[in-house]
Design a protein around this motif. Structure first.
Motif, PDB file in Angstrom:
ATOM      1  N   GLU A   3       0.829  -1.208   0.000  1.00  0.00           N
ATOM      2  CA  GLU A   3       0.000   0.000   0.000  1.00  0.00           C
ATOM      3  C   GLU A   3       0.865   1.259   0.000  1.00  0.00           C
ATOM      4  OE1 GLU A   3      -3.604  -1.865   2.668  1.00  0.00           O
ATOM      5  OE2 GLU A   3      -2.107  -0.569   3.584  1.00  0.00           O
ATOM      6  N   TYR A   4       1.965   1.250   0.756  1.00  0.00           N
ATOM      7  CA  TYR A   4       2.857   2.407   0.798  1.00  0.00           C
ATOM      8  C   TYR A   4       3.526   2.635  -0.555  1.00  0.00           C
ATOM      9  CZ  TYR A   4       2.267   2.343   5.840  1.00  0.00           C
ATOM     10  OH  TYR A   4       1.744   2.386   7.091  1.00  0.00           O
ATOM     11  N   PHE A   5       3.858   1.554  -1.238  1.00  0.00           N
ATOM     12  CA  PHE A   5       4.461   1.664  -2.568  1.00  0.00           C
ATOM     13  C   PHE A   5       3.503   2.345  -3.539  1.00  0.00           C
ATOM     14  CE2 PHE A   5       7.059   0.817  -6.114  1.00  0.00           C
ATOM     15  CZ  PHE A   5       6.233   0.368  -7.128  1.00  0.00           C
ATOM     16  N   PHE A   6       2.242   1.903  -3.565  1.00  0.00           N
ATOM     17  CA  PHE A   6       1.261   2.500  -4.477  1.00  0.00           C
ATOM     18  C   PHE A   6       0.928   3.939  -4.095  1.00  0.00           C
ATOM     19  CE2 PHE A   6       0.194  -1.996  -5.487  1.00  0.00           C
ATOM     20  CZ  PHE A   6       0.546  -1.930  -6.828  1.00  0.00           C
ATOM     21  N   GLY A   8       3.055   6.058  -2.674  1.00  0.00           N
ATOM     22  CA  GLY A   8       4.214   6.830  -3.125  1.00  0.00           C
ATOM     23  C   GLY A   8       4.214   7.018  -4.629  1.00  0.00           C
ATOM     24  N   LEU A   9       3.874   5.956  -5.359  1.00  0.00           N
ATOM     25  CA  LEU A   9       3.823   6.026  -6.813  1.00  0.00           C
ATOM     26  C   LEU A   9       2.744   7.005  -7.273  1.00  0.00           C
ATOM     27  CD1 LEU A   9       4.925   4.912  -9.462  1.00  0.00           C
ATOM     28  CD2 LEU A   9       3.162   3.149  -9.352  1.00  0.00           C
ATOM     29  N   SER A  10       1.567   6.965  -6.650  1.00  0.00           N
ATOM     30  CA  SER A  10       0.497   7.892  -7.032  1.00  0.00           C
ATOM     31  C   SER A  10       0.893   9.333  -6.691  1.00  0.00           C
ATOM     32  CB  SER A  10      -0.817   7.511  -6.357  1.00  0.00           C
ATOM     33  OG  SER A  10      -0.698   7.612  -4.952  1.00  0.00           O
ATOM     34  N   PHE A  11       1.615   9.541  -5.592  1.00  0.00           N
ATOM     35  CA  PHE A  11       2.085  10.873  -5.235  1.00  0.00           C
ATOM     36  C   PHE A  11       3.042  11.411  -6.306  1.00  0.00           C
ATOM     37  CE2 PHE A  11       2.934  14.342  -2.523  1.00  0.00           C
ATOM     38  CZ  PHE A  11       4.299  14.605  -2.594  1.00  0.00           C
ATOM     39  N   VAL A  12       3.967  10.595  -6.778  1.00  0.00           N
ATOM     40  CA  VAL A  12       4.922  11.015  -7.809  1.00  0.00           C
ATOM     41  C   VAL A  12       4.197  11.332  -9.115  1.00  0.00           C
ATOM     42  CG1 VAL A  12       6.841  10.201  -9.253  1.00  0.00           C
ATOM     43  CG2 VAL A  12       6.887   9.792  -6.787  1.00  0.00           C
ATOM     44  N   VAL A  13       3.209  10.534  -9.480  1.00  0.00           N
ATOM     45  CA  VAL A  13       2.447  10.771 -10.710  1.00  0.00           C
ATOM     46  C   VAL A  13       1.671  12.082 -10.615  1.00  0.00           C
ATOM     47  CG1 VAL A  13       0.523   9.918 -12.105  1.00  0.00           C
ATOM     48  CG2 VAL A  13       2.314   8.347 -11.371  1.00  0.00           C
ATOM     49  N   ILE A  14       1.070  12.355  -9.484  1.00  0.00           N
ATOM     50  CA  ILE A  14       0.305  13.593  -9.296  1.00  0.00           C
ATOM     51  C   ILE A  14       1.235  14.806  -9.382  1.00  0.00           C
ATOM     52  CG2 ILE A  14      -0.985  14.951  -7.597  1.00  0.00           C
ATOM     53  CD1 ILE A  14      -2.320  12.305  -6.744  1.00  0.00           C
ATOM     54  N   ILE A  15       2.398  14.748  -8.756  1.00  0.00           N
ATOM     55  CA  ILE A  15       3.357  15.853  -8.804  1.00  0.00           C
ATOM     56  C   ILE A  15       3.824  16.085 -10.237  1.00  0.00           C
ATOM     57  CG2 ILE A  15       5.672  16.621  -8.092  1.00  0.00           C
ATOM     58  CD1 ILE A  15       3.538  16.861  -5.905  1.00  0.00           C
ATOM     59  N   ALA A  16       4.130  15.007 -10.973  1.00  0.00           N
ATOM     60  CA  ALA A  16       4.564  15.139 -12.364  1.00  0.00           C
ATOM     61  C   ALA A  16       3.463  15.759 -13.214  1.00  0.00           C
ATOM     62  CB  ALA A  16       4.969  13.781 -12.929  1.00  0.00           C
ATOM     63  N   LEU A  17       2.219  15.363 -13.008  1.00  0.00           N
ATOM     64  CA  LEU A  17       1.090  15.916 -13.757  1.00  0.00           C
ATOM     65  C   LEU A  17       0.906  17.404 -13.456  1.00  0.00           C
ATOM     66  CD1 LEU A  17      -1.198  15.224 -15.697  1.00  0.00           C
ATOM     67  CD2 LEU A  17      -2.608  14.696 -13.723  1.00  0.00           C
ATOM     68  N   LEU A  18       1.023  17.787 -12.203  1.00  0.00           N
ATOM     69  CA  LEU A  18       0.897  19.200 -11.839  1.00  0.00           C
ATOM     70  C   LEU A  18       2.023  20.035 -12.449  1.00  0.00           C
ATOM     71  CD1 LEU A  18      -0.221  18.962  -8.103  1.00  0.00           C
ATOM     72  CD2 LEU A  18      -1.581  19.714 -10.056  1.00  0.00           C
ATOM     73  N   CYS A  19       3.241  19.516 -12.472  1.00  0.00           N
ATOM     74  CA  CYS A  19       4.360  20.227 -13.099  1.00  0.00           C
ATOM     75  C   CYS A  19       4.115  20.410 -14.592  1.00  0.00           C
ATOM     76  CB  CYS A  19       5.659  19.476 -12.867  1.00  0.00           C
ATOM     77  SG  CYS A  19       6.239  19.573 -11.176  1.00  0.00           S
ATOM     78  N   PHE A  20       3.620  19.379 -15.256  1.00  0.00           N
ATOM     79  CA  PHE A  20       3.329  19.456 -16.686  1.00  0.00           C
ATOM     80  C   PHE A  20       2.278  20.523 -16.963  1.00  0.00           C
ATOM     81  CE2 PHE A  20       2.953  18.163 -20.971  1.00  0.00           C
ATOM     82  CZ  PHE A  20       1.602  18.172 -21.275  1.00  0.00           C
TER      83      PHE A  20
END
Length: 135
Positions: A3-6, A8-20
Motif C-alpha cells: 500500500e505504501y508503494f502504491f 508513493g507512486l500515485s504521489f509522484v504521478v500527481i506531482i509530475a502531472l501538476l508540473c506538466f
C-alpha cells in the motif's frame, strides 16, 4: 507494505502531472501574441519587427490592414506583439527597423502587406511614425 508503494507512486504521478500543467500554462502566457512577420533564429520562430522578441510561427502581431482585401498589395499598420503592445514589458525597447529610432507606444510601423497566390503573406516595413514626421 504494498500500500505504501502504491501511495508513493500515485504521489509522484500527481506531482509530475501538476508540473506538466504548470509548464504548459506558463508557455502559453509567454507566447500569446498575434501574427507572423519574419523568420527568427531557428525553425519554428518569427520575430516582432518592433521589439525583436522571438514568437512561434503562427502567432500574430497586432496589425491593421486597409481594404480592399482581394488585391496582392495592401497598406498595413503594425502596432506590435503581446510583449510591446498595448504595454511595453520591462527591459524592451520598440525600435524602428528602418530609421533605428525608438517608436513610442502610441506610434506604429507603416508597412506593405503582400498576399501571395499560395495564401501566405509577406510584410515589407516602409517607415514608422517617427520616420514619417520628417517626410
Amino acid at each position: 507494505m504494498l500500500e505504501y508503494f502504491f501511495m508513493g507512486l500515485s504521489f509522484v504521478v500527481i506531482i509530475a502531472l501538476l508540473c506538466f500543467i504548470f509548464l504548459r500554462i506558463e508557455s502559453r502566457k509567454m507566447n500569446g501574441s498575434k501574427k507572423m512577420i519574419k523568420k527568427a533564429e531557428g525553425p519554428g520562430f518569427a520575430k516582432c519587427p518592433l521589439c525583436d522578441m522571438p514568437l512561434p510561427i503562427g502567432d500574430n502581431i497586432y496589425t491593421k490592414v486597409y481594404r480592399p482585401m482581394d488585391v496582392p498589395d495592401q497598406r498595413c499598420i503594425v502596432m506590435g506583439c503581446i510583449h510591446c503592445y498595448p504595454k511595453v514589458e520591462p527591459g524592451l525597447r520598440r525600435i524602428c527597423p528602418v530609421c533605428h529610432k525608438e517608436v513610442p507606444i502610441n506610434g506604429n510601423l507603416i508597412a506593405r502587406l503582400f498576399n501571395k497566390r499560395d495564401g501566405s503573406k509577406h510584410i515589407h516595413i516602409v517607415c514608422c511614425t517617427e520616420c514619417s514626421k520628417k517626410n
